[in-house]
Design a protein around this motif. Structure first.
Motif, PDB file in Angstrom:
ATOM      1  N   GLU A   8       0.833  -1.206   0.000  1.00  0.00           N
ATOM      2  CA  GLU A   8       0.000   0.000   0.000  1.00  0.00           C
ATOM      3  C   GLU A   8       0.869   1.258   0.000  1.00  0.00           C
ATOM      4  O   GLU A   8       0.902   1.977  -0.986  1.00  0.00           O
ATOM      5  CB  GLU A   8      -0.919  -0.007   1.231  1.00  0.00           C
ATOM      6  N   PRO A 221      -5.992  -4.388  12.591  1.00  0.00           N
ATOM      7  CA  PRO A 221      -7.031  -5.401  12.715  1.00  0.00           C
ATOM      8  C   PRO A 221      -7.659  -5.805  11.377  1.00  0.00           C
ATOM      9  O   PRO A 221      -7.682  -5.031  10.420  1.00  0.00           O
ATOM     10  CB  PRO A 221      -8.091  -4.721  13.588  1.00  0.00           C
ATOM     11  N   TYR A 223      -8.581  -6.701   8.208  1.00  0.00           N
ATOM     12  CA  TYR A 223      -8.134  -6.924   6.829  1.00  0.00           C
ATOM     13  C   TYR A 223      -6.840  -6.176   6.531  1.00  0.00           C
ATOM     14  O   TYR A 223      -6.427  -6.060   5.379  1.00  0.00           O
ATOM     15  CB  TYR A 223      -9.238  -6.571   5.830  1.00  0.00           C
ATOM     16  N   GLY A 224      -6.226  -5.667   7.582  1.00  0.00           N
ATOM     17  CA  GLY A 224      -4.910  -5.045   7.434  1.00  0.00           C
ATOM     18  C   GLY A 224      -3.915  -5.801   8.301  1.00  0.00           C
ATOM     19  O   GLY A 224      -2.926  -5.246   8.753  1.00  0.00           O
TER      20      GLY A 224
ATOM     21  N   MET B   1      -4.137   1.065   2.125  1.00  0.00           N
ATOM     22  CA  MET B   1      -5.319   1.842   2.523  1.00  0.00           C
ATOM     23  C   MET B   1      -5.832   1.332   3.861  1.00  0.00           C
ATOM     24  O   MET B   1      -5.383   0.310   4.365  1.00  0.00           O
ATOM     25  CB  MET B   1      -6.402   1.686   1.472  1.00  0.00           C
ATOM     26  N   ALA B   2      -6.763   2.046   4.407  1.00  0.00           N
ATOM     27  CA  ALA B   2      -7.320   1.677   5.696  1.00  0.00           C
ATOM     28  C   ALA B   2      -7.766   0.211   5.676  1.00  0.00           C
ATOM     29  O   ALA B   2      -8.243  -0.290   4.671  1.00  0.00           O
ATOM     30  CB  ALA B   2      -8.493   2.599   6.024  1.00  0.00           C
ATOM     31  N   GLY B   3      -7.617  -0.473   6.836  1.00  0.00           N
ATOM     32  CA  GLY B   3      -7.599  -1.928   6.843  1.00  0.00           C
ATOM     33  C   GLY B   3      -8.888  -2.666   7.128  1.00  0.00           C
ATOM     34  O   GLY B   3      -8.837  -3.838   7.491  1.00  0.00           O
ATOM     35  N   SER B   4     -10.036  -2.083   6.946  1.00  0.00           N
ATOM     36  CA  SER B   4     -11.258  -2.803   7.280  1.00  0.00           C
ATOM     37  C   SER B   4     -12.039  -3.248   6.063  1.00  0.00           C
ATOM     38  O   SER B   4     -13.199  -3.644   6.177  1.00  0.00           O
ATOM     39  CB  SER B   4     -12.133  -1.943   8.192  1.00  0.00           C
ATOM     40  N   SER B   5     -11.406  -3.215   4.892  1.00  0.00           N
ATOM     41  CA  SER B   5     -12.063  -3.623   3.654  1.00  0.00           C
ATOM     42  C   SER B   5     -11.324  -4.800   3.041  1.00  0.00           C
ATOM     43  O   SER B   5     -10.125  -4.951   3.213  1.00  0.00           O
ATOM     44  CB  SER B   5     -12.083  -2.461   2.650  1.00  0.00           C
ATOM     45  N   PHE B   6     -12.073  -5.601   2.281  1.00  0.00           N
ATOM     46  CA  PHE B   6     -11.473  -6.747   1.598  1.00  0.00           C
ATOM     47  C   PHE B   6     -12.043  -6.844   0.189  1.00  0.00           C
ATOM     48  O   PHE B   6     -13.259  -6.750   0.001  1.00  0.00           O
ATOM     49  CB  PHE B   6     -11.741  -8.042   2.374  1.00  0.00           C
ATOM     50  N   GLU B   8     -11.485  -6.157  -4.296  1.00  0.00           N
ATOM     51  CA  GLU B   8     -11.277  -5.014  -5.179  1.00  0.00           C
ATOM     52  C   GLU B   8     -12.599  -4.574  -5.812  1.00  0.00           C
ATOM     53  O   GLU B   8     -13.091  -3.509  -5.526  1.00  0.00           O
ATOM     54  CB  GLU B   8     -10.262  -5.376  -6.267  1.00  0.00           C
ATOM     55  N   ARG B  11     -16.245  -5.791  -2.989  1.00  0.00           N
ATOM     56  CA  ARG B  11     -15.465  -5.254  -1.870  1.00  0.00           C
ATOM     57  C   ARG B  11     -16.369  -5.085  -0.665  1.00  0.00           C
ATOM     58  O   ARG B  11     -17.412  -4.465  -0.765  1.00  0.00           O
ATOM     59  CB  ARG B  11     -14.930  -3.884  -2.301  1.00  0.00           C
ATOM     60  N   PHE B  12     -15.951  -5.623   0.451  1.00  0.00           N
ATOM     61  CA  PHE B  12     -16.769  -5.386   1.640  1.00  0.00           C
ATOM     62  C   PHE B  12     -15.941  -4.745   2.744  1.00  0.00           C
ATOM     63  O   PHE B  12     -14.728  -4.903   2.823  1.00  0.00           O
ATOM     64  CB  PHE B  12     -17.454  -6.671   2.119  1.00  0.00           C
ATOM     65  N   THR B  13     -16.637  -3.984   3.562  1.00  0.00           N
ATOM     66  CA  THR B  13     -16.030  -3.239   4.662  1.00  0.00           C
ATOM     67  C   THR B  13     -16.799  -3.584   5.917  1.00  0.00           C
ATOM     68  O   THR B  13     -18.016  -3.387   5.961  1.00  0.00           O
ATOM     69  CB  THR B  13     -16.141  -1.724   4.387  1.00  0.00           C
ATOM     70  N   THR B  14     -16.107  -4.129   6.919  1.00  0.00           N
ATOM     71  CA  THR B  14     -16.826  -4.480   8.147  1.00  0.00           C
ATOM     72  C   THR B  14     -16.502  -3.495   9.257  1.00  0.00           C
ATOM     73  O   THR B  14     -15.483  -2.834   9.246  1.00  0.00           O
ATOM     74  CB  THR B  14     -16.504  -5.915   8.624  1.00  0.00           C
ATOM     75  N   TRP B  15     -17.394  -3.442  10.224  1.00  0.00           N
ATOM     76  CA  TRP B  15     -17.224  -2.542  11.366  1.00  0.00           C
ATOM     77  C   TRP B  15     -17.919  -3.171  12.566  1.00  0.00           C
ATOM     78  O   TRP B  15     -18.759  -4.056  12.422  1.00  0.00           O
ATOM     79  CB  TRP B  15     -17.813  -1.151  11.060  1.00  0.00           C
ATOM     80  N   VAL B  26     -20.628  -3.323   4.813  1.00  0.00           N
ATOM     81  CA  VAL B  26     -21.076  -2.664   3.593  1.00  0.00           C
ATOM     82  C   VAL B  26     -20.458  -3.418   2.420  1.00  0.00           C
ATOM     83  O   VAL B  26     -19.231  -3.552   2.343  1.00  0.00           O
ATOM     84  CB  VAL B  26     -20.644  -1.186   3.562  1.00  0.00           C
TER      85      VAL B  26
ATOM     86  N   MET C   1     -11.335   0.147  -7.752  1.00  0.00           N
ATOM     87  CA  MET C   1     -12.077  -0.674  -6.799  1.00  0.00           C
ATOM     88  C   MET C   1     -13.519  -0.190  -6.720  1.00  0.00           C
ATOM     89  O   MET C   1     -13.851   0.850  -7.277  1.00  0.00           O
ATOM     90  CB  MET C   1     -11.428  -0.560  -5.431  1.00  0.00           C
ATOM     91  N   GLU C   8      -7.442   7.265   1.134  1.00  0.00           N
ATOM     92  CA  GLU C   8      -6.546   6.114   1.229  1.00  0.00           C
ATOM     93  C   GLU C   8      -6.350   5.698   2.686  1.00  0.00           C
ATOM     94  O   GLU C   8      -6.806   4.638   3.083  1.00  0.00           O
ATOM     95  CB  GLU C   8      -5.194   6.466   0.594  1.00  0.00           C
ATOM     96  N   LEU C   9      -5.687   6.512   3.459  1.00  0.00           N
ATOM     97  CA  LEU C   9      -5.458   6.140   4.862  1.00  0.00           C
ATOM     98  C   LEU C   9      -6.619   6.603   5.739  1.00  0.00           C
ATOM     99  O   LEU C   9      -7.074   5.874   6.598  1.00  0.00           O
ATOM    100  CB  LEU C   9      -4.138   6.715   5.363  1.00  0.00           C
ATOM    101  N   ASP C  28     -12.747   4.798   8.255  1.00  0.00           N
ATOM    102  CA  ASP C  28     -11.685   3.860   8.637  1.00  0.00           C
ATOM    103  C   ASP C  28     -10.332   4.577   8.632  1.00  0.00           C
ATOM    104  O   ASP C  28     -10.124   5.542   7.902  1.00  0.00           O
ATOM    105  CB  ASP C  28     -11.667   2.711   7.627  1.00  0.00           C
ATOM    106  N   SER C  69     -19.818   2.213  16.281  1.00  0.00           N
ATOM    107  CA  SER C  69     -18.570   1.472  16.536  1.00  0.00           C
ATOM    108  C   SER C  69     -17.391   2.426  16.529  1.00  0.00           C
ATOM    109  O   SER C  69     -17.500   3.577  16.115  1.00  0.00           O
ATOM    110  CB  SER C  69     -18.344   0.395  15.473  1.00  0.00           C
ATOM    111  N   PRO C  80     -12.731   0.956  12.744  1.00  0.00           N
ATOM    112  CA  PRO C  80     -13.672   1.750  11.940  1.00  0.00           C
ATOM    113  C   PRO C  80     -14.844   2.317  12.732  1.00  0.00           C
ATOM    114  O   PRO C  80     -15.433   1.631  13.565  1.00  0.00           O
ATOM    115  CB  PRO C  80     -14.161   0.765  10.872  1.00  0.00           C
TER     116      PRO C  80
END
Lengths: 357, 357, 357, 357
Positions: A8, A221, A223-224, B1-6, B8, B11-15, B26, C1, C8-9, C28, C69, C80
């Motif tokens: 990244e 945490p 996914y990073g 990039m910020a680590g709560s997404s998986f 491309e 793509r999902f983002t958890t919280w 999401v 994506m 990004e961050l 995030d 959260s 996040p």
């Protein structure tokens, strides 16, 4: 996104085919004012270079790296560093006869299935030659990490023959043809590989890479995660079929009591009494050595004929001639080290971005 | 990039934290006009839900999913799908006494090392509760993939006790408490787990996930490899310490002759005579079943006291009370399936983007 | 994506439709230990809220934000932050009659062309309601930036009527219905808007957003430029058709002598004698105020009938009833401020990642 | 992520400094089996090449492009295409005297502020020379788009002098030194530029780029908007200070009635009666021509002395000698076209990924 980049903030993009004019890598996001010169990168490339030992391919490649950008007056500028390695010993003629056959265990069939064509010369893009770009990127990653972080890779298993961990001595790994820390195993492997090479066969291996000096707190945490990125990094290396962190698959056999790494206060802060976690908990480094392991399958290029099909859908046999490694795992050691360095450099910058310091 | 997404394109983002008001995910990039309703997602969540078997945590969670966006008149709209799951059985009081202690094997110490604080209630963000979000995302991924792709997960090992692959029958996996395809193993595991639970201990496991019906050509070279993304996906699941594709670590022990999956023309095109590759060559799917395996460590929450330190740097002991799983590997089965579905859905869209079709 | 995330961050992902149950945003990458509570976010949402002035839509929305959260014991945890805003005043019945018509200037036709369907209730995902999520994310971005960085947005033009920059007084912008820093212009606009509203027409506007206190060095060369990301940020806001930095389009009319911002040493280091650059050179901040401007088109919902077509391809006319803004530019002010804050927070973290400090 | 890449699925990464050994670009994600050879890329580079007209820099650069990877037997392979352009006319000696001065309007000060050093030779990484890499990437993007999509760029304004849109004739743009579609304006500009060049001054310009043949449906809501990515693309070009889509800033002055592009059914489906939207609504293409415009500031390198400071913090004056463009906007035309092509190619692939077809 497009699939030729890794990382990244410390991010590299590789390009090039085995038998094209050159291969290379663009390393982006490198902090400025780090001293960097070609010999420092060359040092690591030379460790990976083929033709050095009787157990690796005899293809002769000087693998001379050129820095084309991103370094000015001996230091990094913060802008992308472009590295180029010319392909010099190409011998395309060796490969012409297999251009319409799918070699079992190779990517010939799948590249064709995806793209409708493939560069059949030496595997093209799927050649292990691409790993030279990783090693070059890894050399820069080590500069980013600085000397406090020490990364060491070595073979722990060839075929079914593992090292004896009681006999492990990391100072010995450069003294044999196998980056092997156990001298007795190195002797056994020498015999084993001679036999395998003579028979035109091949064998797999397991590589371990350890990073010492990583402070607690790198990674993130979910996914990073540091271990997630290490798993991706190692699995992206050619021929790798498995990745472990710390106790790895053996963790499945342990009880909760055995597996938990207990803690005590030491002189330097928290001290762990064991390291089944491989230096990572919840995706974040603990301050212990980060330990990754990966399994490399046997080279698919072997002298025994194998059943296969050709591009026009006819059954046939194939037998790979030419110069190949009886155990590609050996040359994977510097590659695994490089990927560890790249993942750590990326997480160092990402950590500093979010948390400061 | 910020680590709560998986992912491309898919793509999902958890919280969300274990003991906050809710958790959620999401899911972005979903193609439009796919029929989708809450019961279809709920179906998969119910498979993961705790409290169903005597061998999983007794925490009662209805885990009722709500669709908050991205679905209109029963079909997806192409815009992000937000899913929410309320946390209902929180019992924060259970966790107050460990708020200043670092539980061995947990992420307590590392979150604190990174962030300078942690949500100590039930592990906060590091809780396995986050995996419900993955299962929900996986339910949508399955819709994207369609019924031609069948994903099946099951346990192949608990502790040191593996299934007998000769006795494997996938139709049995829903008939026991372990998603176990070997009825004899399921009986042995039942005894083993009863003993372990009684002693307040825990044990690890190995899960296998197979995807049938994946066409040849998905994935991409080098850093867009299907196996690389599967490795990242599985390693990102809580408590996972190792990932394999196909023959995995066993590939290290094979000869080139054994490992090469030979090919013959069949009625439906190229047919492979074996699947050591696990359905992936050069990072691209072969058309064979995609096979991934991952090892889960034993639950760190055990009844025996362990040595640890507290936040102020004092040595102490810790003993985890409360409701916990003797083998978290069991509940990891639907999670592994979900991650397989998400990786495949992403690669389906990425493949279609570059190559068309 | 997938396209619902920005940054990004410091990265936020928004979801939700105008007339679904709720909208929301997941933020995030936020550093830990920042004090954060709902009222601090609500403060900024209230500035954007409709129904406050006679010149914005009369739709009543309390827009009450909930933190779900990422905040524990009053501070951010580094994980996040999920924010949710319920949709309370939905009145779906208002929109039923246009469900098969494409409103000119709206996204009705294009969503249908892309996805084969659209959520026609209030514009669905394309509604300006999504901008509430941006404002909420911006509130968190301001916390990341800290009080040293001051972001101020205001209208500089409605229709063809611009403010007199000689009369600009930023302390006045909260004293009129237009975030207008020139009291004479505010009076003229009041008359102009009354006329426009009465006629059922609409008009466009130009918004300027200034960030003071940004240190020199944020941003990055070539494709990580601060002005590039500001351009993307502002252009992504509904109804925006143009973005400028510093002198903007006027720079085309200047000579090199006029445009160059000369430098002199001041007490606090380098001091610029003018700011045509808008605080950015080569994509990197100069330490001067960062100045962005964007143009908002007139609301497409007007009372005069317009020619259009319906979903079945028949020519027809359309006339938008219901509650709408004569000038959506007014409510775009807090949104522009929020996007400035988000871009700066992201670049602050990215800068710290690469360069440290 | 690291800032030297642009695009998601069609993604390019540029590297190189003005006076290093070479510059280059790696283009990733290109579909396979597209015919591609160096002359096709060279064709577009030659249009941008300096030294062709009396109004652009006299620096002589053959700018000969080499394909180093990703093309096999005359067609793309689907793997990254590496392009290299040697720097041949470097004359580093010209720049030595300004190595400790910050040129107003240049990135000298900001690179130093960020990185603690800069490659002062010809601007290093911040040189407009980087735009050759964009043009090369754009040549490949045009291949991806195919001949149905026609991209045309031209100057519409130099200084305060705009073309007369009634006199616009795009067939004339290659017949003058300015890519000017209005012959009368071209004559006036010729006189204006002669005067400016003689006085050692410079002037800005406005460029318009139009893409015809883009089907309805490309782009995506909210943060994947086609206009957002065009804004980023154009703003990332050196010296650009403003970007507009369609009516742009003029939209602020229009009424809702004027601005709404009405629709009628035509022979080929929906037909718009005007194009204030610039071919994009809600971030998604309408099927009309996509119209972007951007403003380029006057060249900062001028012959009049300007006040500045040096690296050690002393006030001084600077006067730029050497070979420079009186209006860099002229050479920005092929660059703007290239960026349009790259954004469209990326969105074509992204659209196909999510939606198919």
């Amino acid at each position: 996104m497009a699939g030729s980049s890794f990382g990244e903030l410390f991010r590299f993009t590789t390009w090039g085919e085995s038998h094209g004019p050159a291969i290379g890598v663009v390393v982006d996001g490198v902090p400025s004012r780090l001293p960097l010169a070609e010999p420092e990168i060359q040092h690591w490339l030379d460790r990976r270079k083929p033709g050095q030992s009787k157990f690796t391919t005899q293809r002769q490649e000087p693998d001379r790296v050129e820095i084309l950008s991103g370094v000015f007056e001996g230091v990094t500028t913060g802008t992308p560093i472009s590295l180029l390695i010319r392909n010099e010993d190409q011998r395309s003629k060796d490969y012409g006869e297999i251009k319409d056959l799918y070699r079992p265990g190779h990517a010939d069939f799948t590249y064709d299935a995806k793209y409708g064509l493939r560069d059949y010369r030496g595997g093209g893009r799927s050649s292990a030659r691409e790993t030279a770009s990783r090693v070059a990127a890894g050399a820069i990653a080590r500069k980013v990490l600085g000397p406090e972080i020490k990364i060491t890779g070595y073979l722990v298993q060839i075929g079914s023959d593992s090292i004896d961990r009681e006999q492990m001595n990391l100072s010995l790994i450069e003294r044999n043809s196998f980056w092997c820390p156990d001298p007795a195993a190195a002797e056994r492997w020498e015999q084993q590989l001679l036999t395998i090479r003579k028979s035109g066969s091949s064998v797999g291996a397991v590589i371990e890479v350890v990073a010492e000096g990583v402070p607690a707190g790198w990674g993130a945490p979910i996914y990073g995660k540091l271990d997630q990125d290490l798993a991706a990094a190692m699995m992206s290396i050619n021929a790798v079929k498995g990745v472990e962190i710390g106790a790895g698959f053996e963790a499945a056999t342990l009880s909760g009591e055995q597996n938990a790494d207990e803690m005590r206060m030491g002189n330097q802060g928290v001290s762990f009494l064991s390291n089944h976690a491989g230096g990572i908990l919840g995706g974040i480094s603990t301050g212990q050595p980060v330990v990754a392991r990966f399994a490399v399958k046997p080279t698919s290029s072997i002298l025994s004929p194998r059943q296969t099909v050709d591009r026009s859908g006819r059954d046939t046999d194939i037998l790979t001639k030419g110069r190949h490694d009886p155990c590609v795992g050996i040359r994977a050691v510097p590659v695994g080290e490089a990927m560890m360095a790249c993942v750590l450099a990326d997480h160092f910058l990402r950590h500093r971005g979010q948390v400061g310091g």
